[in-house]
Scaffold this motif. Sequence first.
Motif, mmCIF file in Angstrom:
data_model
loop_
_atom_site.group_PDB
_atom_site.id
_atom_site.type_symbol
_atom_site.label_atom_id
_atom_site.label_comp_id
_atom_site.label_asym_id
_atom_site.label_seq_id
_atom_site.Cartn_x
_atom_site.Cartn_y
_atom_site.Cartn_z
ATOM 1 N N PHE A 387 60.400 75.725 36.725
ATOM 2 C CA PHE A 387 60.545 75.432 35.490
ATOM 3 C C PHE A 387 60.176 76.166 33.821
ATOM 4 O O PHE A 387 61.112 75.976 33.327
ATOM 5 N N ASP A 388 58.846 76.208 33.591
ATOM 6 C CA ASP A 388 58.728 76.446 32.256
ATOM 7 C C ASP A 388 59.827 77.509 32.091
ATOM 8 O O ASP A 388 59.919 77.602 30.713
ATOM 9 N N ALA A 389 59.314 78.847 32.795
ATOM 10 C CA ALA A 389 59.896 79.993 32.635
ATOM 11 C C ALA A 389 61.055 80.279 32.394
ATOM 12 O O ALA A 389 61.797 80.063 31.124
ATOM 13 N N VAL A 390 62.194 78.667 32.657
ATOM 14 C CA VAL A 390 63.728 78.619 32.638
ATOM 15 C C VAL A 390 63.956 78.258 31.291
ATOM 16 O O VAL A 390 64.729 78.765 31.200
ATOM 17 N N LYS A 391 63.381 77.392 31.762
ATOM 18 C CA LYS A 391 63.334 76.827 30.048
ATOM 19 C C LYS A 391 62.806 77.351 28.647
ATOM 20 O O LYS A 391 63.551 77.805 27.838
ATOM 21 N N ALA A 392 62.798 78.408 28.544
ATOM 22 C CA ALA A 392 61.856 79.772 27.411
ATOM 23 C C ALA A 392 62.705 80.473 27.612
ATOM 24 O O ALA A 392 62.819 80.728 26.719
ATOM 25 N N LYS A 393 63.637 80.900 29.041
ATOM 26 C CA LYS A 393 64.126 82.174 28.924
ATOM 27 C C LYS A 393 65.897 81.739 28.701
ATOM 28 O O LYS A 393 66.733 82.326 28.251
ATOM 29 N N HIS A 394 65.840 80.500 29.585
ATOM 30 C CA HIS A 394 67.246 79.848 29.197
ATOM 31 C C HIS A 394 67.338 78.548 28.857
ATOM 32 O O HIS A 394 67.863 77.588 30.164
ATOM 33 N N PRO A 395 67.013 78.529 27.903
ATOM 34 C CA PRO A 395 67.111 76.880 27.612
ATOM 35 C C PRO A 395 68.819 76.269 27.448
ATOM 36 O O PRO A 395 68.568 75.109 27.396
ATOM 37 N N GLU A 396 69.870 77.092 27.364
ATOM 38 C CA GLU A 396 70.950 76.666 27.778
ATOM 39 C C GLU A 396 71.177 75.895 28.998
ATOM 40 O O GLU A 396 72.244 75.442 30.082
ATOM 41 N N ILE A 397 70.444 76.517 30.259
ATOM 42 C CA ILE A 397 70.174 75.973 31.352
ATOM 43 C C ILE A 397 69.930 74.415 32.002
ATOM 44 O O ILE A 397 68.845 73.936 31.834
ATOM 45 N N THR A 398 70.583 73.623 32.776
ATOM 46 C CA THR A 398 69.925 73.090 32.756
ATOM 47 C C THR A 398 69.393 72.254 34.590
ATOM 48 O O THR A 398 70.224 72.443 35.562
ATOM 49 N N VAL A 399 68.214 72.142 34.185
ATOM 50 C CA VAL A 399 67.196 72.603 35.876
ATOM 51 C C VAL A 399 67.098 70.808 36.333
ATOM 52 O O VAL A 399 67.157 69.879 35.898
ATOM 53 N N VAL A 400 67.625 71.128 37.376
ATOM 54 C CA VAL A 400 67.842 69.524 38.548
ATOM 55 C C VAL A 400 66.633 69.978 39.167
ATOM 56 O O VAL A 400 66.722 70.714 40.182
ATOM 57 N N GLY A 401 65.204 69.148 38.916
ATOM 58 C CA GLY A 401 64.495 68.556 40.046
ATOM 59 C C GLY A 401 64.598 67.739 40.959
ATOM 60 O O GLY A 401 65.436 67.271 41.765
ATOM 61 N N THR A 402 63.399 67.918 41.803
ATOM 62 C CA THR A 402 63.694 66.340 43.262
ATOM 63 C C THR A 402 62.508 65.467 42.878
ATOM 64 O O THR A 402 61.659 65.451 42.421
ATOM 65 N N VAL A 403 62.702 64.663 43.898
ATOM 66 C CA VAL A 403 61.747 63.437 43.804
ATOM 67 C C VAL A 403 61.424 62.726 45.515
ATOM 68 O O VAL A 403 61.701 61.733 45.867
ATOM 69 N N GLY A 404 61.257 64.140 46.064
ATOM 70 C CA GLY A 404 61.226 64.007 47.813
ATOM 71 C C GLY A 404 62.158 63.581 48.096
ATOM 72 O O GLY A 404 63.551 63.489 47.965
ATOM 73 N N PRO A 405 62.220 62.981 49.605
ATOM 74 C CA PRO A 405 63.323 63.029 50.558
ATOM 75 C C PRO A 405 63.821 61.037 50.938
ATOM 76 O O PRO A 405 65.140 60.809 51.491
#
Length: 646
Positions: A387-405
Amino acid sequence: MYLLFSLTAVAQSAKGGKKISSDLFGLFFEDINYSADGGLYAELVQNRSFEYNPTERKDWSPYSYWEYLANGFSYGRISVETSSPINPNNPHYMVLDVEHIGKEAKFTGLSGVGLKNTGFEGMVVKANDKYNFSMFVRQLSKEPISFNISLQTPKGKVLSESKISTSSNDWTKYTANLIPTQSNDTASLVILATSEGKFAIDVVSLFPEKTFKNRPNGMRADLAQLLADMKPSFIRFPGGCLAHGDGLDNMYRWENTIGPIEQRKEQRNIWGYHQTTGLGYFEYFQFCEDIGAKALPVLPAAVSCQNSGGTWRVGGTGQKALPLDEMQNYIQEVLDLIEWANGPVTSTWGAKRAAAGHPTSFNLQYVGIGNEDKITPEFEDRFKMIFDAVKAKHPEITVVGTVGPGQDGDDFTKGWKLANNQKIPVVDEHYYTSPEWFISNQNRYDAYTRNATQVYVGEYASWGNKMRNAIAEAAYMTSLERNGDVVRMASYAPLLAKKNFTQWKIDMIFFDNTVISPTPNYYVQKMFSANKGDYYFGKVITKDEKDNSLAASCVQDSKTGDVILKMVNYGSAIKPMKINLGKFGPDVYRDAEAEQTVLAGDPDTENTFEKTQNIVPTSSTIKISNTFDYSAPAMSLTVIRIKTKK
C-alpha cells in the motif's frame, strides 16, 4: 419495472441532491464454475497445451480429453515429453511417431495417425461460420509431415477440412480456416498425420472468428453481450479466492498471463480444475474497455488463501506469507502492473502493452490488494508495504483493501482497524447470507462514517436464485444507493456457472454450450446497473416506513438529467407508494408518457435451462404527472427512468 420517457426539461441535477458514487454497480468475474475456460473464453479445445495434471483432478493427465487415432490400419507411438518445450512456462507437449500409414483397399476413410479433441462436452459449430485453427509443430524427422485437419460429427462425418504440411525442425505455428457445411453442437477437432514421420505438437487451438467484438483470443459472443447489456461501471477480476491462490506458488501472478498464449503460464485452479490463462490480463482489460467498464484488478497481498490445502475444514489455517526478502520484487510486480496498464509506450511495460496491440493507456484507476484475507500480522505487514509503495509512486491510483470474508467477526474488525489506521481509500466487504438478512439490514451503512474509508461490497448474494432472493437483493440495493456517499461500488457474486461444472451453486447466470439461463438476480442487477445515477434524492417516494418489505430510492444522472426511481415490494400483496417530483421543477412532468417495465413473479419461481424465461421483465406505456400514485406488485422491482431532453 423500468420506466422511460422523454421530456424537454432543465437537465443536470436538481438542488438538494446528495452526491453519490457514479461507479456504484459493476461486475465481479472469477474463474469458478468453468467461467473462463469452457465458458466466457471462446477457446473450443480443452487441454490445448497438454498441461492437465492429477493435482487438479485425480483422473487428469496431459492426455486428458485427447483421443489417440490410428485410422485405416495405421500405427505409431505417442508420448508426453518436456525436454524441448516452446517455452519454459508451457513445459509439456505431445510427440507422435507415425510408423505406418495404412493403405488397405477395404478401408474407405482417411488413413493416418493423430489426435481428436471433443472440447468441453462437444464443440458447437455453426454452418458457414469461420473457425480459426492453429497448432505449434516441431518436425522431428527428415521429411515434412502432412496433416489433415477436420471438424467432425460424433459419427465421423466431416463438416470441414483443411491440409497443412510442416516446413521446419523448429517450433512453428501453423494455421488453417475451417468453415462447417452444417451446424453441430457436439463436434470434434481431428488432427490426422497422413504421412510417416515423427513430430512434436503443442498449443492446439480452435476459435470462432465471431467472438465478442471479433477480438482474436476473445470472448464467447453471447455470454459477453449479456454482460455488456448490464452497462456495468467496473469489472473486478480475476478473483476472488483465485487471486490469492491455494498456496504461495498458486497465487495469480498477472505477468504470467500476458503475451502470446504459448508463453503464458498455465496453472491449477483453486476451484479444482485448470486455468490456461488464455483469458489473461490483456483480455480482461480489453473487455472492460470494450463495454465501457473500469478495470478493477485484484492482486494478492503477498499471502495465500487462508483455506489453502483444504484447511477450511479445520478453521482456515492455511495462509502462507511470501518471505520478506522477496517482498521488494513482489512490490515491483504490483508497480509494473500500473505501468503496463497506464505507462507510455516508451516505458518497459507500456511497450509490452503496445506490442499486444494497445498503444494507448487503459486508464487504470483502481487496484485491489488482497481478497477476504485472514487479517494476520503477516498479512498486515505485507499489505502495508504494498500500500505504501503504490501510494508513494502512484497517488492517482485508488487502492481497494479487504476486511475479511464476512459481514462481521474478528477479521472484519481487524480489517477495519487497519483501514482506518492506514487511511485506505476503499475496503472490500463480502457477505453471503439469507434473504431475510438483506431485508433486515437495509440500514447497515446509514451509520458508517462519512469522509473516511469507503466501502466496496465486492461479493454478496442471498443464497438462492428464486424470485424472493432477487427481490431481497433489490431492496438492499436501494440502501446502497441511499448510502452511495460511503458505498463506492458493489457487485454480485459469483457471476457465471456452467451446467454440470459448478463449484458454487448460487450464481447470476447459468449456461451450457448452447443455452444461457439468466436468473432473476441477473435482471435485478441489470436494472440497477443500467440505471445508475450520481445524485441521491430523499423524500421523493413516500411509502409505509414501518414496513421493511418496502424499499425505494431516487437518483439522478447529472450527465443526462435523467431522474430514476426504484421501488421494491418484497411482500405478498400489492402495496401503494406515492411519488412527488416537485423538487425537480414545478409541473415539469405533467401528463408525461412513460415506458414501464416490470419484474415481478411468484417468490419461489426461478429460471431453468428448460424454461429460461419463467421470470423476465415486461414492458408497457403509461402516463405520469408531477405527483402520482404507484401500486407496487407483490414480489417486484420497479425502475422508473424519467429521461429529459436538454
